[in-house]
Design a protein around this motif. Structure first.
Motif, PDB file in Angstrom:
ATOM      1  N   THR A  73      27.234 -36.833 -16.903  1.00  0.00           N
ATOM      2  CA  THR A  73      28.563 -37.146 -16.353  1.00  0.00           C
ATOM      3  C   THR A  73      28.468 -37.429 -14.848  1.00  0.00           C
ATOM      4  N   CYS A  74      27.649 -38.396 -14.511  1.00  0.00           N
ATOM      5  CA  CYS A  74      27.458 -38.753 -13.103  1.00  0.00           C
ATOM      6  C   CYS A  74      28.408 -39.894 -12.731  1.00  0.00           C
ATOM      7  N   ARG A  75      29.691 -39.640 -12.791  1.00  0.00           N
ATOM      8  CA  ARG A  75      30.721 -40.653 -12.539  1.00  0.00           C
ATOM      9  C   ARG A  75      31.196 -40.599 -11.097  1.00  0.00           C
ATOM     10  N   ASP A  76      32.100 -41.525 -10.743  1.00  0.00           N
ATOM     11  CA  ASP A  76      32.745 -41.465  -9.434  1.00  0.00           C
ATOM     12  C   ASP A  76      33.428 -40.113  -9.270  1.00  0.00           C
ATOM     13  N   MET A  77      33.348 -39.578  -8.069  1.00  0.00           N
ATOM     14  CA  MET A  77      33.899 -38.258  -7.802  1.00  0.00           C
ATOM     15  C   MET A  77      35.240 -38.368  -7.075  1.00  0.00           C
ATOM     16  N   LYS A  78      36.242 -37.686  -7.603  1.00  0.00           N
ATOM     17  CA  LYS A  78      37.586 -37.700  -7.055  1.00  0.00           C
ATOM     18  C   LYS A  78      37.939 -36.331  -6.478  1.00  0.00           C
ATOM     19  N   ARG A  79      38.850 -36.340  -5.512  1.00  0.00           N
ATOM     20  CA  ARG A  79      39.347 -35.063  -4.980  1.00  0.00           C
ATOM     21  C   ARG A  79      39.797 -34.178  -6.145  1.00  0.00           C
ATOM     22  N   ARG A  80      39.421 -32.920  -6.104  1.00  0.00           N
ATOM     23  CA  ARG A  80      39.664 -31.887  -7.108  1.00  0.00           C
ATOM     24  C   ARG A  80      38.528 -31.748  -8.109  1.00  0.00           C
ATOM     25  N   ASP A  81      37.547 -32.688  -8.107  1.00  0.00           N
ATOM     26  CA  ASP A  81      36.423 -32.551  -9.029  1.00  0.00           C
ATOM     27  C   ASP A  81      35.510 -31.400  -8.619  1.00  0.00           C
ATOM     28  N   ILE A  82      34.841 -30.834  -9.613  1.00  0.00           N
ATOM     29  CA  ILE A  82      33.817 -29.821  -9.377  1.00  0.00           C
ATOM     30  C   ILE A  82      32.481 -30.401  -9.829  1.00  0.00           C
ATOM     31  N   VAL A  83      31.499 -30.301  -8.953  1.00  0.00           N
ATOM     32  CA  VAL A  83      30.220 -30.973  -9.134  1.00  0.00           C
ATOM     33  C   VAL A  83      29.089 -29.962  -9.015  1.00  0.00           C
ATOM     34  N   ILE A  84      28.078 -30.111  -9.859  1.00  0.00           N
ATOM     35  CA  ILE A  84      26.851 -29.321  -9.744  1.00  0.00           C
ATOM     36  C   ILE A  84      25.676 -30.292  -9.617  1.00  0.00           C
ATOM     37  N   LEU A  85      24.838 -30.086  -8.611  1.00  0.00           N
ATOM     38  CA  LEU A  85      23.705 -30.960  -8.373  1.00  0.00           C
ATOM     39  C   LEU A  85      22.623 -30.719  -9.426  1.00  0.00           C
ATOM     40  N   ASN A  86      22.077 -31.821  -9.965  1.00  0.00           N
ATOM     41  CA  ASN A  86      21.126 -31.731 -11.069  1.00  0.00           C
ATOM     42  C   ASN A  86      19.668 -31.820 -10.610  1.00  0.00           C
ATOM     43  N   ASP A  87      18.754 -31.895 -11.567  1.00  0.00           N
ATOM     44  CA  ASP A  87      17.319 -31.880 -11.276  1.00  0.00           C
ATOM     45  C   ASP A  87      16.909 -32.986 -10.321  1.00  0.00           C
ATOM     46  N   GLY A  88      17.649 -34.090 -10.331  1.00  0.00           N
ATOM     47  CA  GLY A  88      17.279 -35.217  -9.486  1.00  0.00           C
ATOM     48  C   GLY A  88      17.395 -34.943  -8.003  1.00  0.00           C
ATOM     49  N   TYR A  89      18.073 -33.853  -7.603  1.00  0.00           N
ATOM     50  CA  TYR A  89      18.272 -33.571  -6.179  1.00  0.00           C
ATOM     51  C   TYR A  89      17.226 -32.600  -5.621  1.00  0.00           C
ATOM     52  N   GLY A  90      16.199 -32.328  -6.399  1.00  0.00           N
ATOM     53  CA  GLY A  90      15.093 -31.517  -5.892  1.00  0.00           C
ATOM     54  C   GLY A  90      15.525 -30.140  -5.431  1.00  0.00           C
ATOM     55  N   ARG A  91      15.216 -29.789  -4.197  1.00  0.00           N
ATOM     56  CA  ARG A  91      15.482 -28.439  -3.680  1.00  0.00           C
ATOM     57  C   ARG A  91      16.966 -28.104  -3.632  1.00  0.00           C
ATOM     58  N   TYR A  92      17.841 -29.113  -3.703  1.00  0.00           N
ATOM     59  CA  TYR A  92      19.286 -28.863  -3.653  1.00  0.00           C
ATOM     60  C   TYR A  92      19.903 -28.651  -5.038  1.00  0.00           C
ATOM     61  N   LYS A  93      19.079 -28.818  -6.074  1.00  0.00           N
ATOM     62  CA  LYS A  93      19.563 -28.617  -7.444  1.00  0.00           C
ATOM     63  C   LYS A  93      20.226 -27.236  -7.574  1.00  0.00           C
ATOM     64  N   GLY A  94      21.390 -27.199  -8.236  1.00  0.00           N
ATOM     65  CA  GLY A  94      22.094 -25.944  -8.452  1.00  0.00           C
ATOM     66  C   GLY A  94      23.223 -25.664  -7.475  1.00  0.00           C
ATOM     67  N   GLU A  95      23.342 -26.510  -6.436  1.00  0.00           N
ATOM     68  CA  GLU A  95      24.488 -26.338  -5.535  1.00  0.00           C
ATOM     69  C   GLU A  95      25.783 -26.668  -6.290  1.00  0.00           C
ATOM     70  N   LEU A  96      26.848 -25.931  -5.954  1.00  0.00           N
ATOM     71  CA  LEU A  96      28.184 -26.189  -6.491  1.00  0.00           C
ATOM     72  C   LEU A  96      29.028 -26.823  -5.391  1.00  0.00           C
ATOM     73  N   HIS A  97      29.605 -27.975  -5.677  1.00  0.00           N
ATOM     74  CA  HIS A  97      30.459 -28.667  -4.715  1.00  0.00           C
ATOM     75  C   HIS A  97      31.865 -28.821  -5.287  1.00  0.00           C
ATOM     76  N   ILE A  98      32.862 -28.577  -4.456  1.00  0.00           N
ATOM     77  CA  ILE A  98      34.251 -28.879  -4.802  1.00  0.00           C
ATOM     78  C   ILE A  98      34.672 -30.065  -3.950  1.00  0.00           C
ATOM     79  N   VAL A  99      35.009 -31.155  -4.600  1.00  0.00           N
ATOM     80  CA  VAL A  99      35.219 -32.426  -3.913  1.00  0.00           C
ATOM     81  C   VAL A  99      36.581 -32.433  -3.216  1.00  0.00           C
ATOM     82  N   LEU A 100      36.563 -32.745  -1.929  1.00  0.00           N
ATOM     83  CA  LEU A 100      37.773 -32.809  -1.112  1.00  0.00           C
ATOM     84  C   LEU A 100      38.177 -34.236  -0.769  1.00  0.00           C
ATOM     85  N   LYS A 101      37.232 -35.175  -0.900  1.00  0.00           N
ATOM     86  CA  LYS A 101      37.475 -36.567  -0.562  1.00  0.00           C
ATOM     87  C   LYS A 101      36.669 -37.435  -1.517  1.00  0.00           C
ATOM     88  N   ASP A 102      37.286 -38.495  -2.029  1.00  0.00           N
ATOM     89  CA  ASP A 102      36.639 -39.323  -3.047  1.00  0.00           C
ATOM     90  C   ASP A 102      35.279 -39.831  -2.581  1.00  0.00           C
TER      91      ASP A 102
END
Length: 362
Positions: free
Chosen positions: A299-328
């Protein structure tokens, strides 16, 4: 948030049903009961004292406090003077809420009542009323505040006015209570209007626990009271999941979670990283805790304000971060969108501030 509470209206239902509701609330750890004498117009003072004493005694057996809504006209009806509150002590009440007040001096002197009753004043005026009371040196240990609830649609407080009132009250170091309302069919309050009961108009059609989450997010509401009868056992269960003093988020999930995503979202302690971006609020420590946990791109779609995102294996050392989107933001194959904050709860996004702790509720 110090306590949760309910409201009961004996003039509209049997004592048997009310006691069952008190049992339900007490079993869920609720500590307060609000009731109203403004709507009890067909009983004498003696009748009110006897009838409500049974309610108060039962509530006390369950470890709950009972405060009654009154006004000068109600006191006159039941033959009570402002400087003699022994009637309410005889009724075994814990305090009274003044829906309408006096002149400030009287309210201050009322807090010094020998019966030890709490005096709760209307928190919704925003006109210096509480400052006036405090200028007369009340016994602050007996002085509390409580907002109104509003049965009519479109009559509830604006968030701007609510915040102004609360800011003024907290300058006087007083507790604040506010109301939320169940929107399930058949609920009722003290008046023959069934359009929901809440303090803030924006809360009227939201789920009960969403209203509570938004009040907790304000950071200055001490007690939260359900204004109408009867909230369901399921609503009580949802309220009991909330953590007082912490920002509570309850996302709408857009798909089944991978195990790694589930652990990041629900099992890790979160706080907003201090060096906060305008694009997202980041919880970064899950990437350390779950460094060995695989999170596949999904589910790597466009991110909209209010979305909740988790970084996947492709982001290397940042994998597992939780982001709450504030701006598209545009889609990124390294970022999985797992859900979003529900419509109507956007103020929770504004409450995401650097270093603020938050929890994610299932």
């Amino acid at each position: 948030m110090a306590r949760l509470g309910i409201s009961v209206y004996p003039e509209h239902d049997s004592m048997e049903n009310i006691k069952k509701y008190i049992d339900l609330a007490a079993d869920h750890g609720f500590k307060r009961i609000f009731s109203c004498l403004l709507s009890v117009t067909d009983k004498s003072g003696d009748e009110i004292r006897e009838e409500f004493r049974e309610l108060n005694d039962y509530a006390h057996e369950k470890g709950m406090e009972v405060i009654y809504d009154v006004a000068p006209a109600v006191l006159k009806h039941i033959g009570v003077e402002w400087n003699d509150l022994s009637f309410f002590k005889d009724m075994h009440a814990d305090g009274i809420r003044l829906d309408e007040g006096f002149d400030g001096m009287k309210e201050s002197l009322m807090t010094c009542n020998p019966e030890g009753l709490k005096i709760e004043v209307n928190a919704s005026f925003g006109n210096g009323y509480i400052d006036n009371i405090c200028s007369h040196h009340p016994d602050r240990s007996k002085l509390t505040t409580c907002h109104n609830f509003y049965p009519q649609r479109y009559s509830g407080l604006s968030l701007k006015h609510f915040r102004k009132c609360n800011e003024d009250i907290k300058k006087n170091n007083l507790p604040i209570a506010a109301f939320i309302g169940s929107s399930r069919p058949g609920t009722f309050g003290p008046w023959p209007v069934s359009e929901g009961l809440c303090t803030l108009e924006d809360h009227r059609d939201l789920p009960l626990d969403a209203q509570a989450r938004l009040l907790i997010a304000e950071g200055n509401v001490d007690d939260i009271l359900i204004a109408n009868c009867y909230a369901t056992p399921e609503e009580f269960d949802e309220l009991c999941k909330l953590q007082p003093g912490v920002l509570n988020l309850k996302p709408v999930l857009e798909r089944p979670l991978q195990e790694g995503e589930r652990k990041v979202l629900f099992e890790h302690q979160h706080y907003v990283r201090g060096d906060m971006s305008e694009y997202s609020a980041r919880s970064t420590f899950p990437r350390v805790t779950y460094a060995d946990e695989s999170i596949k791109p999904q589910t790597c779609r466009d991110m909209k304000r209010r979305d909740i995102v988790i970084l996947n294996d492709g982001y290397g050392r940042y994998k597992g971060e939780l982001h709450i989107v504030l701006k598209d933001m545009p889609a990124d194959p390294r970022k999985n969108v797992i859900g979003h904050i529900p419509e109507g709860e956007h103020e929770l996004l504004n409450a995401l501030q650097p270093w603020r702790p938050f929890v994610v509720i299932q």
